[in-house]
Design a protein around this motif. Structure first.
Motif, PDB file in Angstrom:
ATOM      1  N   ASN A   1      11.319 -10.828   4.963  1.00  0.00           N
ATOM      2  CA  ASN A   1      12.668 -10.727   5.516  1.00  0.00           C
ATOM      3  C   ASN A   1      13.722 -10.875   4.411  1.00  0.00           C
ATOM      4  N   PRO A   2      14.559  -9.867   4.215  1.00  0.00           N
ATOM      5  CA  PRO A   2      15.546  -9.925   3.139  1.00  0.00           C
ATOM      6  C   PRO A   2      16.528 -11.088   3.281  1.00  0.00           C
ATOM      7  N   PHE A   3      16.646 -11.643   4.471  1.00  0.00           N
ATOM      8  CA  PHE A   3      17.622 -12.720   4.652  1.00  0.00           C
ATOM      9  C   PHE A   3      17.008 -14.109   4.520  1.00  0.00           C
ATOM     10  N   GLU A   4      15.716 -14.177   4.136  1.00  0.00           N
ATOM     11  CA  GLU A   4      15.141 -15.489   3.832  1.00  0.00           C
ATOM     12  C   GLU A   4      15.307 -15.770   2.344  1.00  0.00           C
ATOM     13  N   ASP A   5      15.746 -16.995   2.046  1.00  0.00           N
ATOM     14  CA  ASP A   5      16.105 -17.330   0.653  1.00  0.00           C
ATOM     15  C   ASP A   5      14.984 -17.084  -0.344  1.00  0.00           C
ATOM     16  N   ALA A   6      13.738 -17.337   0.075  1.00  0.00           N
ATOM     17  CA  ALA A   6      12.627 -17.246  -0.882  1.00  0.00           C
ATOM     18  C   ALA A   6      12.200 -15.800  -1.167  1.00  0.00           C
ATOM     19  N   THR A   7      12.683 -14.862  -0.368  1.00  0.00           N
ATOM     20  CA  THR A   7      12.207 -13.477  -0.512  1.00  0.00           C
ATOM     21  C   THR A   7      12.601 -12.876  -1.858  1.00  0.00           C
ATOM     22  N   GLU A   8      11.583 -12.356  -2.539  1.00  0.00           N
ATOM     23  CA  GLU A   8      11.846 -11.704  -3.835  1.00  0.00           C
ATOM     24  C   GLU A   8      11.853 -10.184  -3.696  1.00  0.00           C
ATOM     25  N   MET A   9      11.148  -9.674  -2.685  1.00  0.00           N
ATOM     26  CA  MET A   9      11.038  -8.221  -2.538  1.00  0.00           C
ATOM     27  C   MET A   9      11.133  -7.823  -1.059  1.00  0.00           C
ATOM     28  N   GLY A  10      11.966  -6.849  -0.776  1.00  0.00           N
ATOM     29  CA  GLY A  10      12.112  -6.350   0.587  1.00  0.00           C
ATOM     30  C   GLY A  10      11.292  -5.073   0.789  1.00  0.00           C
ATOM     31  N   PRO A  11      11.631  -4.312   1.818  1.00  0.00           N
ATOM     32  CA  PRO A  11      10.890  -3.083   2.100  1.00  0.00           C
ATOM     33  C   PRO A  11      11.353  -1.927   1.212  1.00  0.00           C
ATOM     34  N   LEU A  12      10.632  -0.824   1.314  1.00  0.00           N
ATOM     35  CA  LEU A  12      11.122   0.437   0.747  1.00  0.00           C
ATOM     36  C   LEU A  12      12.237   0.948   1.655  1.00  0.00           C
ATOM     37  N   ILE A  13      12.947   1.959   1.210  1.00  0.00           N
ATOM     38  CA  ILE A  13      14.179   2.354   1.893  1.00  0.00           C
ATOM     39  C   ILE A  13      13.944   3.041   3.248  1.00  0.00           C
ATOM     40  N   SER A  14      12.834   3.772   3.401  1.00  0.00           N
ATOM     41  CA  SER A  14      12.669   4.555   4.632  1.00  0.00           C
ATOM     42  C   SER A  14      11.187   4.872   4.842  1.00  0.00           C
TER      43      SER A  14
ATOM     44  N   ILE B   1       9.980   7.870   5.298  1.00  0.00           N
ATOM     45  CA  ILE B   1       9.631   9.032   4.458  1.00  0.00           C
ATOM     46  C   ILE B   1       9.325   8.588   3.036  1.00  0.00           C
ATOM     47  N   HIS B   2      10.144   7.657   2.542  1.00  0.00           N
ATOM     48  CA  HIS B   2       9.934   7.228   1.164  1.00  0.00           C
ATOM     49  C   HIS B   2       8.631   6.443   1.036  1.00  0.00           C
ATOM     50  N   LYS B   3       8.320   5.631   2.063  1.00  0.00           N
ATOM     51  CA  LYS B   3       7.047   4.883   2.012  1.00  0.00           C
ATOM     52  C   LYS B   3       5.862   5.871   1.978  1.00  0.00           C
ATOM     53  N   GLU B   4       5.978   6.926   2.758  1.00  0.00           N
ATOM     54  CA  GLU B   4       4.894   7.930   2.745  1.00  0.00           C
ATOM     55  C   GLU B   4       4.768   8.576   1.361  1.00  0.00           C
ATOM     56  N   ARG B   5       5.929   8.751   0.724  1.00  0.00           N
ATOM     57  CA  ARG B   5       5.925   9.367  -0.610  1.00  0.00           C
ATOM     58  C   ARG B   5       5.215   8.441  -1.606  1.00  0.00           C
ATOM     59  N   VAL B   6       5.581   7.160  -1.573  1.00  0.00           N
ATOM     60  CA  VAL B   6       4.990   6.191  -2.504  1.00  0.00           C
ATOM     61  C   VAL B   6       3.484   6.074  -2.256  1.00  0.00           C
ATOM     62  N   SER B   7       3.096   5.906  -0.984  1.00  0.00           N
ATOM     63  CA  SER B   7       1.654   5.725  -0.722  1.00  0.00           C
ATOM     64  C   SER B   7       0.889   7.011  -1.034  1.00  0.00           C
ATOM     65  N   GLY B   8       1.541   8.145  -0.896  1.00  0.00           N
ATOM     66  CA  GLY B   8       0.909   9.430  -1.238  1.00  0.00           C
ATOM     67  C   GLY B   8       0.515   9.467  -2.714  1.00  0.00           C
ATOM     68  N   PHE B   9       1.407   8.978  -3.575  1.00  0.00           N
ATOM     69  CA  PHE B   9       1.102   8.935  -5.012  1.00  0.00           C
ATOM     70  C   PHE B   9      -0.146   8.088  -5.258  1.00  0.00           C
ATOM     71  N   VAL B  10      -0.183   6.917  -4.606  1.00  0.00           N
ATOM     72  CA  VAL B  10      -1.293   5.985  -4.852  1.00  0.00           C
ATOM     73  C   VAL B  10      -2.600   6.585  -4.317  1.00  0.00           C
ATOM     74  N   GLU B  11      -2.541   7.173  -3.133  1.00  0.00           N
ATOM     75  CA  GLU B  11      -3.770   7.766  -2.563  1.00  0.00           C
ATOM     76  C   GLU B  11      -4.303   8.903  -3.444  1.00  0.00           C
ATOM     77  N   ARG B  12      -3.400   9.741  -3.918  1.00  0.00           N
ATOM     78  CA  ARG B  12      -3.851  10.854  -4.784  1.00  0.00           C
ATOM     79  C   ARG B  12      -4.425  10.315  -6.095  1.00  0.00           C
ATOM     80  N   ALA B  13      -3.817   9.220  -6.589  1.00  0.00           N
ATOM     81  CA  ALA B  13      -4.317   8.629  -7.845  1.00  0.00           C
ATOM     82  C   ALA B  13      -5.746   8.142  -7.655  1.00  0.00           C
ATOM     83  N   ILE B  14      -5.994   7.486  -6.528  1.00  0.00           N
ATOM     84  CA  ILE B  14      -7.354   6.967  -6.271  1.00  0.00           C
ATOM     85  C   ILE B  14      -8.339   8.136  -6.244  1.00  0.00           C
ATOM     86  N   LYS B  15      -7.928   9.197  -5.534  1.00  0.00           N
ATOM     87  CA  LYS B  15      -8.828  10.368  -5.443  1.00  0.00           C
ATOM     88  C   LYS B  15      -9.113  10.960  -6.816  1.00  0.00           C
TER      89      LYS B  15
END
Ligand code: NAD
Length: 481
Positions: A316-329, A331-345
């Motif tokens: 949760n971005p509004f908790e003080d201890a949080t260092e990292m929030g989500p990706l922006i959208s 579509i963007h999450k699909e883009r990021v995970s797509g890179f990782v999946e293709r790399a594994i392959k």
């Protein structure tokens, strides 16, 4: 839910066809605001208003001191509103409120604006000289004119200040188009600018899609386009701008390497490389993305980095201890995970991350990820992923490290890790990047130019060089004297 219109000529204007867009919070997929979608006609109106303001001199012809005082007041007012600006920024982007929005982006941006307010007093740089017999030459530096400024979604407030700060300091009139999904703080900033005394028509904000941005690039009265965005968009804009020979200022993608030599302090490197990868969820053009480690230290560095990544507190971005929030959208999450999946392959090995963390299925969370890349030519090493993902590869020699670092199309930022300052200086001269950090990664300063080499673009943000980018030099030659 708050609804925003377009900010044109110092007031809120309803877009011509009344189209709107719902703004989403990427941390929980809730709806946070409704904004207007500018049409080509709306953009045209904003440009005409800005053009009138430029030529009647209400901003371009006042004294540098007057401009500076107004920009200082603008900075003070933004500072007074910093909590609400930080809250809006976190709701709109999922950035950790305490550590990044309130603790980083907003105060740093305000410092940047204060720098530009001061720089406004020193833009003219008039020089005179007698270079031909019987003539006196005078060099004037004048504002370019109406500037179209197009911003990305990763640092909405910061990028808006990096654009309007130097342009306004130079005396230009501005139409800012934020990214379609992250316009809230730019709109808030626009309203505050009026209270600061920026004259109507000098600073306009049109929200909307890529088409609204393109309408700015195509408009004949716009003298210069400044884009921060992807390299792909930069190429397109440059091509369109060439039709009317507009000046272009491009801050584009990056793929920053970190060169870790044998004597580097591994604990410090691992901590900074972890932060450099996860800061803003890796959605940073200077993010740490390619780790090249001397082969003798490969295992130790890899272990320390993986350990660092596993300790990152996300949520949760509004908790003080949080260092990292989500990706922006989504579509963007699909883009990021797509890179990782293709790399594994294609043979890469994921040492940690590469998935949606458990319990974070709502929102667009993605785990900090370390990948041993298959090779230098693989997609994850060559292309900008724009997520919390870093690759590791070994090198044998100094020359090898330099050539691996330079072997991408990008050239924005890089870092060198060694206690040998002579080696660091030698390597820094060979790196084709606009920024080279030594034993650190990410810090910026208002006074220091930021900008790319190669396909990371040209023109500088921050520093007096950014202001110069919005000025043109005129030679006035006086005869008979
Ligand atoms: P993007 O290129 O998709 O969009 C950037 C902006 O350009 C948006 O406002 C968008 O609406 C507009 N746009 C897109 N197509 C257009 C067109 N044809 N005509 C006019 N405007 C158009 O980029 P993004 O996804 O919003 O941002 C991420 C990118 O920005 C990454 O590549 C990142 O590296 C880069 N970035 C660079 C820097 C830097 O300083 N170099 C800083 C931040 C982000």
């Amino acid at each position: 839910m708050k609804e925003y219109k377009l900010w044109i000529d110092g007031e809120w204007k309803t877009p011509k066809h009344g189209k709107t867009r719902i703004i989403e919070n990427p941390a929980d997929e809730s709806q946070v605001a409704i904004v207007s979608e500018a049409t080509q006609e709306d953009v045209g109106h904003a440009v005409e208003v800005a053009n009138k303001a430029f030529y009647d001199g209400r901003w371009s012809s006042i004294t540098p001191g007057e401009r500076s005082n107004i920009l200082w007041k603008f900075a003070e007012l933004l500072d007074a509103h910093k909590e609400e600006l930080a809250k809006a920024e976190s709701l709109n982007t999922g950035k950790p409120y305490k550590t990044l929005s309130l603790g980083g982006d907003i105060p740093f941006s305000i410092d940047n604006l204060r720098f530009f307010a001061s720089a406004a007093r020193d833009t003219h740089g008039s020089r005179t000289g007698e270079f031909a017999s019987g003539y006196t030459s005078l060099f004037r530096r004048e504002p370019v004119g109406v500037v179209g400024q197009i911003a990305p979604w990763n640092y909405p407030f910061l990028m808006a200040i990096w654009k309007i700060g130097p342009a306004l300091a130079a005396g230009c009139s501005v139409i800012l188009k934020p990214a379609p999904t992250t316009p809230l703080t730019a709109l808030m900033m626009a309203e505050i600018s009026k209270e600061a005394g920026i004259p109507d028509g000098v600073f306009n904000v049109v929200t909307g899609s890529n088409d609204a941005g393109q309408a700015l690039v195509e408009h004949p009265l716009v003298r210069m386009i400044s884009l921060t965005g992807s390299t792909e968009t930069g190429k397109k804009i440059m091509e369109i701008a060439s039709r009317s020979l507009k000046r272009v200022h491009l801050e584009l993608g990056g793929k920053a390497p970190l060169l870790v030599f044998e004597d580097a302090d591994i604990d410090i490197l691992a901590a900074k490389a972890t932060f450099g990868t996860i800061c803003n969820t890796g959605q940073d053009c200077t993010a740490a993305t390619r780790l090249y480690v001397h082969k003798s230290k490969l295992n130790a560095v890899t272990e320390a980095l993986v350990e660092g990544m596993k300790k990152v507190v996300y949520g949760n971005p509004f908790e003080d201890a949080t260092e990292m929030g989500p990706l922006i959208s989504k579509i963007h999450k699909e883009r990021v995970s797509g890179f990782v999946e293709r790399a594994i392959k294609s043979g890469a090995k994921v040492l940690t991350g590469g998935d949606t963390p458990k319990g974070f299925e709502k929102g667009y969370y993605y785990s900090p990820t370390v990948i041993v890349a298959a090779d230098q030519k693989s997609e994850v090493v060559q292309n900008e992923i724009f997520g919390p993902v870093i690759t590791i590869l070994p090198f044998d020699s100094v020359e090898d490290a330099i050539s691996l670092a330079n072997d991408v199309n990008y050239g924005l930022a890089s870092s060198i890790w060694t206690k040998d300052i002579g080696l660091a200086m030698k390597v820094s001269r060979k790196l084709e990047f606009g920024t080279v950090w030594i034993n650190d990664h990410l810090p910026l300063a208002s006074e220091a130019p930021h900008g790319g080499f190669k396909q990371s673009g040209f023109g500088k943000d921050l520093s007096i060089e950014a202001v110069s980018d919005y000025l043109v030099t005129k030679h006035v030659m006086i005869g008979g004297v």
